[in-house]
Design a protein around this motif. Structure first.
Motif, short mmCIF file in Angstrom:
data_model
loop_
_atom_site.label_atom_id
_atom_site.label_comp_id
_atom_site.label_asym_id
_atom_site.label_seq_id
_atom_site.Cartn_x
_atom_site.Cartn_y
_atom_site.Cartn_z
N VAL A 53 7.59 7.23 -0.24
CA VAL A 53 6.38 6.81 -0.96
C VAL A 53 5.57 5.91 -0.04
CG1 VAL A 53 5.50 5.53 -2.94
CG2 VAL A 53 7.55 6.96 -3.18
N MET A 54 4.33 6.33 0.28
CA MET A 54 3.45 5.54 1.14
C MET A 54 2.65 4.55 0.29
SD MET A 54 2.03 8.28 3.96
CE MET A 54 1.32 9.44 2.76
N LEU A 55 2.96 3.27 0.45
CA LEU A 55 2.26 2.21 -0.28
C LEU A 55 1.33 1.47 0.65
CD1 LEU A 55 5.30 0.88 -2.35
CD2 LEU A 55 3.42 2.32 -3.18
N THR A 56 0.09 1.34 0.25
CA THR A 56 -0.92 0.68 1.08
C THR A 56 -0.96 -0.83 0.76
OG1 THR A 56 -2.68 0.97 -0.55
CG2 THR A 56 -2.34 2.77 1.06
N GLY A 57 -1.73 -1.55 1.56
CA GLY A 57 -1.97 -2.96 1.26
C GLY A 57 -2.60 -3.14 -0.11
N GLU A 58 -3.49 -2.22 -0.47
CA GLU A 58 -4.14 -2.26 -1.78
C GLU A 58 -3.13 -2.11 -2.91
OE1 GLU A 58 -7.94 -2.21 -4.09
OE2 GLU A 58 -7.25 -2.99 -2.17
N ASN A 59 -2.19 -1.17 -2.75
CA ASN A 59 -1.16 -0.95 -3.78
C ASN A 59 -0.32 -2.21 -4.01
OD1 ASN A 59 -0.42 2.33 -2.34
ND2 ASN A 59 -2.00 1.77 -3.83
N SER A 63 -7.00 -3.62 7.23
CA SER A 63 -7.58 -3.19 5.96
C SER A 63 -6.50 -2.91 4.92
CB SER A 63 -8.42 -1.93 6.19
OG SER A 63 -8.74 -1.31 4.95
N ASN A 64 -6.83 -3.19 3.68
CA ASN A 64 -5.93 -2.88 2.56
C ASN A 64 -5.70 -1.39 2.38
OD1 ASN A 64 -4.92 -5.27 1.59
ND2 ASN A 64 -6.22 -5.37 -0.24
N SER A 65 -6.54 -0.58 3.02
CA SER A 65 -6.37 0.88 2.87
C SER A 65 -5.25 1.43 3.77
CB SER A 65 -7.69 1.60 3.22
OG SER A 65 -8.02 1.36 4.58
N GLU A 66 -4.79 0.59 4.71
CA GLU A 66 -3.73 1.02 5.63
C GLU A 66 -2.36 0.98 4.94
OE1 GLU A 66 -4.21 2.16 8.61
OE2 GLU A 66 -6.25 1.51 9.08
N GLY A 118 -5.51 4.41 -10.29
CA GLY A 118 -6.04 3.06 -10.09
C GLY A 118 -5.47 2.39 -8.86
N THR A 119 -5.64 1.08 -8.80
CA THR A 119 -5.32 0.28 -7.61
C THR A 119 -3.90 0.49 -7.10
OG1 THR A 119 -6.87 -1.41 -8.38
CG2 THR A 119 -5.27 -2.10 -6.73
N ASN A 120 -2.93 0.60 -8.00
CA ASN A 120 -1.52 0.60 -7.58
C ASN A 120 -0.98 1.97 -7.18
OD1 ASN A 120 -1.76 -2.04 -8.34
ND2 ASN A 120 -0.18 -2.01 -9.92
N VAL A 121 -1.75 3.03 -7.39
CA VAL A 121 -1.22 4.38 -7.13
C VAL A 121 -1.13 4.66 -5.64
CG1 VAL A 121 -1.62 6.85 -7.45
CG2 VAL A 121 -2.01 5.27 -9.35
N MET A 122 0.04 5.16 -5.23
CA MET A 122 0.37 5.41 -3.82
C MET A 122 -0.64 6.32 -3.13
SD MET A 122 3.32 8.35 -3.90
CE MET A 122 3.01 9.96 -4.67
N LYS A 123 -0.55 6.33 -1.80
CA LYS A 123 -1.38 7.23 -1.00
C LYS A 123 -0.81 8.65 -1.01
CE LYS A 123 -4.07 6.92 3.24
NZ LYS A 123 -4.43 6.00 4.33
N PHE A 168 -3.88 -7.98 1.43
CA PHE A 168 -2.44 -8.18 1.26
C PHE A 168 -1.87 -9.14 2.31
CE2 PHE A 168 1.95 -6.70 2.24
CZ PHE A 168 2.54 -7.11 1.05
N ILE A 169 -2.18 -8.90 3.58
CA ILE A 169 -1.61 -9.73 4.65
C ILE A 169 -2.14 -11.16 4.58
CG2 ILE A 169 -1.49 -10.02 7.17
CD1 ILE A 169 -1.51 -6.92 7.36
#
Length: 553
Positions: free
Chosen positions: A196-202, A176-179, A403-408, A7-8
């Motif tokens: 809502v916690m959204l990660t870099g991956e989301n 990391s995208n998991s953060e 899937g990919t977009n679902v929040m933590k 993401f970054i």
């Protein structure tokens, strides 16, 4: 195949590649901020964060109306590796304070006009507060030296970059995208607010899908008029365009039809992201009166003439939206079926997507040429969907996605997280709908608002309200259950009534006629027993959704 990248690094790459291109403008102002200007502002903000002891992973709250400064703070925060907490400017001061405290924000960027209503001593954890427009330090906690660091910032920046800041200096944090990148609060109200916690991956999932689908592209034009503090506007009016090298014009004011149409005509965006209300207002106030006239109704009944008239209406509508767009993407709420059918009939290039903050936001979308009317698009290739029903294609059930977009999850709220995210990673959306085998979703309404009739039929009040809202003299409505019967709560369109001389005293008779006409259009079990007139507009959330829970009992 969609490649979801870091993401970054999306912004590191974009700013370097698009260094000399225009990035941001504010509508009505001549200044154009290039990607290079944006990169310099971000570098200065990073140095400021560093000097006051902000670390990667720290939370930074941001509250104010959309502006270039708002965008700069958001992008500077996430590219530093900190967590952004965007807060809607429409929330009341107590709710803003609650969110800042609940999130544990170390720093607050706030519009000066909002700061006047905030109690500094109620901000429990922030090091300080910085004016979003003024760049002044409005408040600092005892023992902090934020004022001093702000005062020395220019000198330190020049010392660090003696030859000026260039594209070769630009390198953002490896994270990391998991953060977690963002905490987005679904409501301001204490007790109701969930972060809502959204990660870099989301977020990268949404942005990379937008790039892959060519929603935006290098040097394309975007007009941002939805609140950037909302996931929908944030992802597709800001994050995706900036990752592509697009030029974003921020409306920076309430998108009334007059202001919006003027901006669309001037900016001529290549994509229009909007909510249903905008298209519904244009249809009800401009198109419906025109096609309902006696002579026009007769003309539209004649083959060939109807095609000619519809093509003229289509052209007029396309021109009103700037004339240069590929499509209008409608999201944020269901689109009125009557409006949708008409737009499809005249071949207007629109599509309806579906999402929620918990998916940052996108779940389903189909380009307008392949869009199935009444659907909410096809489940994204980076997502899965299912419907909890014995016959998902024909019998509505709760829509679940993963899937990919679902929040933590929800920040510091494991109970609320467990209520919507199951052990297999499925997010239970609370929306009822059906699903075709190819993943196309057809939404019916919220599971919480569904009413079970005496004969066991599922009633979705949103579907009845969509028809009721198209009736004469109805400004807005809610359908509720009272004593086992369906009742329509209606706030009348007094302006329309005044134009043809219907008095307030006559309004009850007019509404009885509306009720009878509505009942001809719905199933027997969906018919209203009566309409109750409301003296005031319904109370709404900042997203302009009616606070339904206040009116159901």
């Amino acid at each position: 195949m969609i490649n979801v990248t870091n993401f970054i690094k999306l912004y590191e790459k974009s700013f370097i590649e698009n260094w000399d291109l225009p990035a941001l403008s504010e509508f009505g102002k001549p200044d154009i901020i290039k990607y290079s200007d944006l990169a310099v502002s971000i570098a200065k903000t990073h140095l400021f964060f560093e000097s006051i002891g902000i670390k990667p992973g720290d939370k930074i709250a941001l509250c104010g109306k959309d502006s270039a400064d708002w965008v700069k703070v958001y992008i500077a925060t996430v590219t530093y590796g900190a967590v952004i907490v965007p807060i809607l400017a429409e929330f009341n001061p107590l709710d803003i304070t609650h969110i800042v405290n609940h999130s544990g924000a170390k720093l607050l960027f706030l519009s000066n006009s909002i700061w006047e209503h905030i109690e500094p001593e109620a901000l429990l954890k922030v090091k300080g507060v910085v004016g979003l427009e003024s760049k002044e330090v409005l408040h600092e906690r005892s023992g902090e030296e934020i004022h001093r660091h702000m005062r020395l910032l220019k000198r330190r920046f020049n010392r660090r970059y003696p030859n000026g800041y260039s594209a070769t200096d630009l390198k953002y944090i490896d994270r990391s995208n998991s953060e977690i990148v963002e905490i987005n609060y679904t409501s301001g109200t204490t007790g109701f607010s969930k972060g809502v916690m959204l990660t870099g991956e989301n977020l990268a999932g949404n942005v990379c899908f937008g790039i892959h689908s060519q929603l935006h592209f290098r040097s394309s034009r975007a007009l941002a008029f939805l609140p950037l503090a909302h996931a929908y506007g944030c992802a597709f009016d800001m994050l995706t365009p900036l990752a592509c090298g697009s030029h974003i014009t921020l409306l920076c004011k309430t998108p009334s039809p007059r202001v919006l149409l003027k901006a669309l005509a001037e900016v001529r965006p290549n994509l229009v992201i909007c909510v249903p209300l905008i298209l519904e207002k244009i249809y009800k106030n401009q198109i419906l009166p025109m096609i309902s006239k006696g002579t026009m109704r007769w003309t539209l009944a004649v083959p060939f003439l109807d095609t000619l008239i519809y093509s003229k209406i289509r052209k007029k509508l396309v021109d009103a939206f700037g004339g240069q767009f590929e499509e209008v993407i409608v999201g944020g709420a269901p689109l009125n079926h009557e409006v949708e059918e008409f737009l499809h009939k005249i071949k207007f290039p629109f599509t309806v997507g579906y999402g929620m903050t918990e998916c940052g936001p996108l779940i389903s979308y189909t380009p307008w040429r392949k869009f199935v009317v009444t659907s909410s698009g096809k489940t994204l290739p980076i997502m899965e969907s299912k419907v909890l029903s014995d016959d998902p294609e024909h019998i509505p059930g709760e829509v679940c996605v993963r899937g990919t977009n679902v929040m933590k999850g929800y920040y510091n709220n494991p109970e609320a997280t467990a209520a919507v995210l199951d052990e297999e990673g499925w997010l239970h959306t609370g929306d009822m709908g059906t699903r075709t085998p190819d993943g196309t979703l057809f939404l019916k309404g919220r599971s919480k608002t569904m009413i079970l009739s005496a004969s066991g039929q599922n009633i979705y009040p949103e579907e009845i309200e969509a028809k009721l809202n198209n009736m004469p003299f109805v400004a807005e409505s809610l359908v509720v259950e009272r004593d086992g019967k369906l009742v329509g709560l209606v706030y009348p369109d007094y302006e329309a009534a005044d134009k043809i001389g219907i008095s307030v005293a006559d309004m009850e008779n007019a509404m009885e006629n509306v009720r009878k006409e509505l009942n001809k259009l719905v199933a027997p079990y969906e018919q209203l027993s009566k309409i109750i007139l409301m003296p005031n507009e319904f109370e709404k959330t900042p997203k302009r959704s009616i606070k339904r829970f206040l009116y159901t009992r």
